[in-house]
Motif scaffolding. Sequence first.
Motif, mmCIF file in Angstrom:
data_model
loop_
_atom_site.group_PDB
_atom_site.id
_atom_site.type_symbol
_atom_site.label_atom_id
_atom_site.label_comp_id
_atom_site.label_asym_id
_atom_site.label_seq_id
_atom_site.Cartn_x
_atom_site.Cartn_y
_atom_site.Cartn_z
ATOM 1 N N THR A 56 0.847 -1.183 0.000
ATOM 2 C CA THR A 56 0.000 0.000 0.000
ATOM 3 C C THR A 56 0.889 1.242 0.000
ATOM 4 N N VAL A 57 0.287 2.369 -0.351
ATOM 5 C CA VAL A 57 1.031 3.623 -0.364
ATOM 6 C C VAL A 57 0.179 4.735 0.236
ATOM 7 N N ARG A 58 0.860 5.728 0.744
ATOM 8 C CA ARG A 58 0.190 6.981 1.108
ATOM 9 C C ARG A 58 0.489 7.913 -0.050
ATOM 10 N N HIS A 59 -0.552 8.557 -0.578
ATOM 11 C CA HIS A 59 -0.380 9.383 -1.766
ATOM 12 C C HIS A 59 -1.017 10.745 -1.550
ATOM 13 N N ALA A 60 -0.640 11.677 -2.429
ATOM 14 C CA ALA A 60 -1.163 13.037 -2.337
ATOM 15 C C ALA A 60 -1.326 13.612 -3.734
ATOM 16 N N GLU A 61 -2.063 14.706 -3.789
ATOM 17 C CA GLU A 61 -2.267 15.406 -5.065
ATOM 18 C C GLU A 61 -0.983 16.065 -5.526
ATOM 19 N N ILE A 62 -0.829 16.141 -6.822
ATOM 20 C CA ILE A 62 0.326 16.847 -7.370
ATOM 21 C C ILE A 62 0.202 18.335 -7.073
ATOM 22 N N ASP A 63 -1.020 18.874 -7.173
ATOM 23 C CA ASP A 63 -1.268 20.285 -6.861
ATOM 24 C C ASP A 63 -1.489 20.417 -5.356
ATOM 25 N N PRO A 64 -0.534 21.021 -4.626
ATOM 26 C CA PRO A 64 -0.672 21.102 -3.165
ATOM 27 C C PRO A 64 -1.829 21.989 -2.697
ATOM 28 N N ASP A 65 -2.323 22.868 -3.580
ATOM 29 C CA ASP A 65 -3.424 23.749 -3.204
ATOM 30 C C ASP A 65 -4.791 23.158 -3.535
ATOM 31 N N GLY A 66 -4.805 22.075 -4.246
ATOM 32 C CA GLY A 66 -6.068 21.471 -4.651
ATOM 33 C C GLY A 66 -6.611 20.535 -3.579
ATOM 34 N N VAL A 67 -7.907 20.415 -3.564
ATOM 35 C CA VAL A 67 -8.568 19.463 -2.675
ATOM 36 C C VAL A 67 -9.489 18.629 -3.554
ATOM 37 N N ASP A 68 -8.965 17.496 -4.004
ATOM 38 C CA ASP A 68 -9.717 16.653 -4.920
ATOM 39 C C ASP A 68 -9.794 15.246 -4.348
ATOM 40 N N ASP A 69 -10.977 14.876 -3.916
ATOM 41 C CA ASP A 69 -11.181 13.536 -3.380
ATOM 42 C C ASP A 69 -11.836 12.604 -4.389
ATOM 43 N N SER A 70 -11.783 12.957 -5.689
ATOM 44 C CA SER A 70 -12.411 12.103 -6.695
ATOM 45 C C SER A 70 -11.717 10.743 -6.777
ATOM 46 N N TRP A 71 -10.495 10.645 -6.268
ATOM 47 C CA TRP A 71 -9.803 9.358 -6.277
ATOM 48 C C TRP A 71 -10.577 8.321 -5.461
ATOM 49 N N ARG A 72 -11.259 8.774 -4.408
ATOM 50 C CA ARG A 72 -12.033 7.833 -3.593
ATOM 51 C C ARG A 72 -13.189 7.231 -4.408
ATOM 52 N N GLU A 73 -13.791 8.043 -5.263
ATOM 53 C CA GLU A 73 -14.864 7.550 -6.138
ATOM 54 C C GLU A 73 -14.319 6.530 -7.128
ATOM 55 N N THR A 74 -13.155 6.821 -7.707
ATOM 56 C CA THR A 74 -12.522 5.885 -8.639
ATOM 57 C C THR A 74 -12.213 4.571 -7.942
ATOM 58 N N GLN A 75 -11.654 4.662 -6.751
ATOM 59 C CA GLN A 75 -11.335 3.471 -5.981
ATOM 60 C C GLN A 75 -12.594 2.644 -5.719
ATOM 61 N N GLY A 76 -13.660 3.286 -5.283
ATOM 62 C CA GLY A 76 -14.911 2.588 -5.009
ATOM 63 C C GLY A 76 -15.485 1.928 -6.239
ATOM 64 N N HIS A 77 -15.430 2.634 -7.369
ATOM 65 C CA HIS A 77 -15.959 2.091 -8.623
ATOM 66 C C HIS A 77 -15.194 0.831 -9.037
ATOM 67 N N ILE A 78 -13.868 0.882 -8.965
ATOM 68 C CA ILE A 78 -13.067 -0.275 -9.375
ATOM 69 C C ILE A 78 -13.302 -1.451 -8.437
ATOM 70 N N GLU A 79 -13.318 -1.201 -7.134
ATOM 71 C CA GLU A 79 -13.558 -2.287 -6.176
ATOM 72 C C GLU A 79 -14.934 -2.914 -6.374
#
Length: 167
Positions: A56-79
């Motif tokens: 597993t990894v701990r990851h972060a956005e490339i843009d430090p000022d952005g707040v994008d949690d869409s990755w959680r939706e992608t993760q849920g969809h794939i699972e």
Amino acid sequence: MTPFSGHPLVVAVVPHQPELVALTAASWSRAAGGAVVYFAYVDPTRFTVEEFPDGTVRHAEIDPDGVDDSWRETQGHIEQSLTQMLGSSGVPWKFRYLAGQPDRALTHLARAVDAAAIVVGTRAPGPSARFREVIEGSVAVQLSHHQHRPVLVVPLSVVDWQTPLWR
């Protein structure tokens, strides 16, 4: 070389990928005595902050000022898709959400879980896929050049080899 029997597979998945990649990995798992299959999505819009021994990894956005949690939706969809495909198959599987460059992230996961092989699908057919492959390169080719595990490439489009190339 890592023996196939009893060692997991790492399988690269992307949203809306044809089921053939996951089903191929499941078939391989059954043939290898029920090896665990680690399905992994690598998000290129994020970067790895820390890698853990379990893959597993701990990851972060490339843009430090952005707040994008869409990755959680992608993760849920794939699972959810994997659960629907493999729910009653009896194949043991786990999902990992990774970040950064796909070849490096998949190699790290394969090393962490002592995988016997890495499974990837080809890109979807079409001119935009060919252009992306020229610019970004093929993950399968990058994997085959930069780590020691076998790479199984699952074709996602049918090529008619019955038609002769010369006449």
